[in-house]
Write a protein that holds these residues in place. Structure first.
Motif, PDB file in Angstrom:
ATOM      1  N   LYS A   1       0.850  -1.202   0.000  1.00 30.08           N
ATOM      2  CA  LYS A   1       0.000   0.000   0.000  1.00 30.08           C
ATOM      3  C   LYS A   1       0.884   1.251   0.000  1.00 30.08           C
ATOM      4  CE  LYS A   1      -3.838   2.024   2.481  1.00 30.08           C
ATOM      5  NZ  LYS A   1      -4.354   2.184   3.814  1.00 30.08           N
ATOM      6  N   TYR A   2       1.908   1.243   0.837  1.00 26.35           N
ATOM      7  CA  TYR A   2       2.774   2.423   0.913  1.00 26.35           C
ATOM      8  C   TYR A   2       3.456   2.677  -0.442  1.00 26.35           C
ATOM      9  CZ  TYR A   2       6.309   5.766   2.052  1.00 26.35           C
ATOM     10  OH  TYR A   2       7.073   6.898   2.016  1.00 26.35           O
TER      11      TYR A   2
ATOM     12  N   GLY B   1       9.865   7.237   3.000  1.00 25.01           N
ATOM     13  CA  GLY B   1       9.446   7.805   4.281  1.00 25.01           C
ATOM     14  C   GLY B   1       9.673   9.303   4.374  1.00 25.01           C
TER      15      GLY B   1
ATOM     16  N   LEU C   1      11.218   4.967   7.572  1.00 25.79           N
ATOM     17  CA  LEU C   1       9.966   4.216   7.674  1.00 25.79           C
ATOM     18  C   LEU C   1       9.697   3.869   9.138  1.00 25.79           C
ATOM     19  CD1 LEU C   1      10.228   1.886   4.528  1.00 25.79           C
ATOM     20  CD2 LEU C   1       8.876   3.973   4.795  1.00 25.79           C
TER      21      LEU C   1
ATOM     22  N   MET D   1       5.133   1.957   9.132  1.00 26.02           N
ATOM     23  CA  MET D   1       4.583   2.436   7.859  1.00 26.02           C
ATOM     24  C   MET D   1       3.142   2.899   8.033  1.00 26.02           C
ATOM     25  SD  MET D   1       6.310  -0.299   5.262  1.00 26.02           S
ATOM     26  CE  MET D   1       6.434   0.690   3.803  1.00 26.02           C
ATOM     27  N   GLU D   2       2.393   2.205   8.877  1.00 28.11           N
ATOM     28  CA  GLU D   2       1.003   2.634   9.100  1.00 28.11           C
ATOM     29  C   GLU D   2       0.975   3.968   9.857  1.00 28.11           C
ATOM     30  OE1 GLU D   2      -0.959  -0.849  10.652  1.00 28.11           O
ATOM     31  OE2 GLU D   2      -1.334  -1.594   8.594  1.00 28.11           O
TER      32      GLU D   2
ATOM     33  N   MET E   1       1.645   6.541   7.239  1.00 26.40           N
ATOM     34  CA  MET E   1       0.504   6.790   6.344  1.00 26.40           C
ATOM     35  C   MET E   1      -0.600   7.538   7.094  1.00 26.40           C
ATOM     36  SD  MET E   1       0.324   3.455   3.819  1.00 26.40           S
ATOM     37  CE  MET E   1       0.915   2.122   4.836  1.00 26.40           C
TER      38      MET E   1
ATOM     39  N   GLN F   1       2.226  11.362   4.512  1.00 22.81           N
ATOM     40  CA  GLN F   1       3.560  11.540   3.937  1.00 22.81           C
ATOM     41  C   GLN F   1       3.827  12.996   3.563  1.00 22.81           C
ATOM     42  OE1 GLN F   1       6.345   8.904   3.191  1.00 22.81           O
ATOM     43  NE2 GLN F   1       6.953  10.995   3.639  1.00 22.81           N
TER      44      GLN F   1
END
Ligand SMILES: Cc1ncc(COP(=O)(O)O)c(C=O)c1O
Length: 378
Positions: free
Chosen positions: A56-57, A178, A201, A260-261, A264, A268
């Motif tokens: 997803k990222y 990131g 990240l 990462m979540e 998000m 970003q």
């Protein structure tokens, strides 16, 4: 401590990352590809969730994501797994040793390696890529954000160029991921993307991965248990198994997913905006200090990294003084980017590198500026 060494690793992880790693070690998870009992299946499900978060990222399919233990291993797998001595590869002085040394190994076996120069601003504009491509160039190997100056290569244009010329693109996103959004993937050519989890990240050390866009065939660099085809003599060449010999770092990648979540959810663009505000503030402050030499283009929209020197002082002297007298963490030396230092003329002196994270604020930047001002008078 004021931590300004994010380019080496992120010191402060979001609490969600720490909690995810703790959960990974809590006795609930077995080996994700060895066994069919409940803890093993629970682990397998968790790996799928991490693969989905990564996809997803990066805006790719989960089937295109393999886990590795860092970007260095991912780059070795991409370079040694996809290229042969028959290839001709173009790279830039931004390349880190994690990319350069595997390229040199292939060069020693006969592969041709072209290294384009930087322009007078320390940048690599698209015109230089076009100029240094040969009719028989087969791949571009690129770190699109210098870990020395933060300067960025025109990634969208390079993607287009690779697409037009049918070149394989090997990307090192260790610094990029990131810190700014990914370019639109609609036009991606065949691309192998290496990323690391432990920098921006916000994941744990020992995490990272390789993304394979366009199903680039890879030879296995490490062979061993894959959980499938156990009676075959050779390690599977299917992706992602070709990159995932042995047990994955499950608690680590669970932490990576949380990082990462968090990124998000935070946004970003918001992170990038904060980082570029810090960079601009720092550069503006440095410009007021006589004797400070800044390297690179100093453009506002570059990555959150600034390299400098004070007069002829060795970079390590400044970095040590910042640590010991001001409790400010920076990094001195070559930053594993030898071609960059040849281009900047800092092979002997090195540079003092400041790199910023979302957790830094204006006060910390101002403290660092005043510390450099004081050191510049001594
Ligand atoms: C541009 C670049 N490439 C590769 C690496 C290596 O990353 P890792 O520590 O994940 O192997 C780094 C970090 O030091 C880097 O800055």
């Amino acid at each position: 401590m004021i931590y300004l060494d994010q380019s080496a690793t992120s010191l402060h992880k979001p609490p969600e990352v720490v909690e995810a790693v703790r959960r990974g070690l809590s006795g609930e998870y077995g080996n994700p590809t060895r066994g069919a009992h409940t803890p093993a299946l629970r682990a397998l499900q968790e790996v799928a969730l991490v693969r989905r978060a990564v996809s997803k990222y990066f805006d790719v399919s989960p089937l295109e994501v393999a886990f590795t233990f860092n970007a260095t291993i991912a780059l070795n797998m991409a370079i040694k797994g996809a290229l042969t001595p028959q290839d001709r590869v173009l790279t830039t002085p931004y390349a880190h040793n994690s990319m350069l040394r595997p390229l040199y190994e292939l060069q020693d076996m006969g592969m041709r390696l072209d290294i384009m120069p930087l322009d007078k601003h320390g940048c690599c504009p698209i015109e230089l890529f076009v100029q240094y491509l040969h009719a028989d160039t087969t791949a571009i190997a690129l770190n699109p954000m210098s870990n020395v100056t933060g300067d960025i290569a025109p990634l969208d244009d390079i993607i287009r160029l690779c697409h037009q010329r049918d070149l394989l693109l090997i990307l090192d996103l260790s610094q990029w991921a990131g810190t700014r959004a990914m370019p639109s993937v609609a036009q991606w050519p065949r691309t192998l993307i290496a990323f690391t989890g432990h920098k921006s990240l916000y994941g744990p050390q020992g995490t990272g991965g390789l993304i394979n866009r366009g199903n680039v065939p890879l030879r296995p660099m490490i062979s061993g248990g894959s959980g499938i085809h156990s009676f075959e003599r050779q390690h599977p060449s299917t992706f992602p198994e070709v990159c995932e010999a042995g047990t994955v770092n499950l608690p680590g990648i669970m932490g990576l997913r949380a990082g990462m979540e968090w990124l998000m959810t935070t946004g970003q663009d918001k992170v990038q905006q904060h980082l570029s505000t810090l960079r601009e503030r720092f550069i503006s402050g440095m410009r007021t200090i006589p004797g400070v030499r800044l390297y690179g283009s100093q453009m506002a929209d570059a990555g959150p990294v600034v390299s400098l020197n004070i007069g002829d002082l060795p970079a390590a002297v400044i970095s040590d003084a910042l640590n010991e007298r001001y409790n400010i963490a920076t990094r001195a030396g070559a930053h594993c980017a030898p071609l960059m230092h040849q281009a900047l003329g800092t092979v002997e002196q090195g540079t003092v590198r400041f790199s910023f994270s979302f957790h830094n604020d204006d006060n910390e930047i101002d403290t660092a500026i005043e510390a450099i001002r004081t050191l510049s008078f001594q």
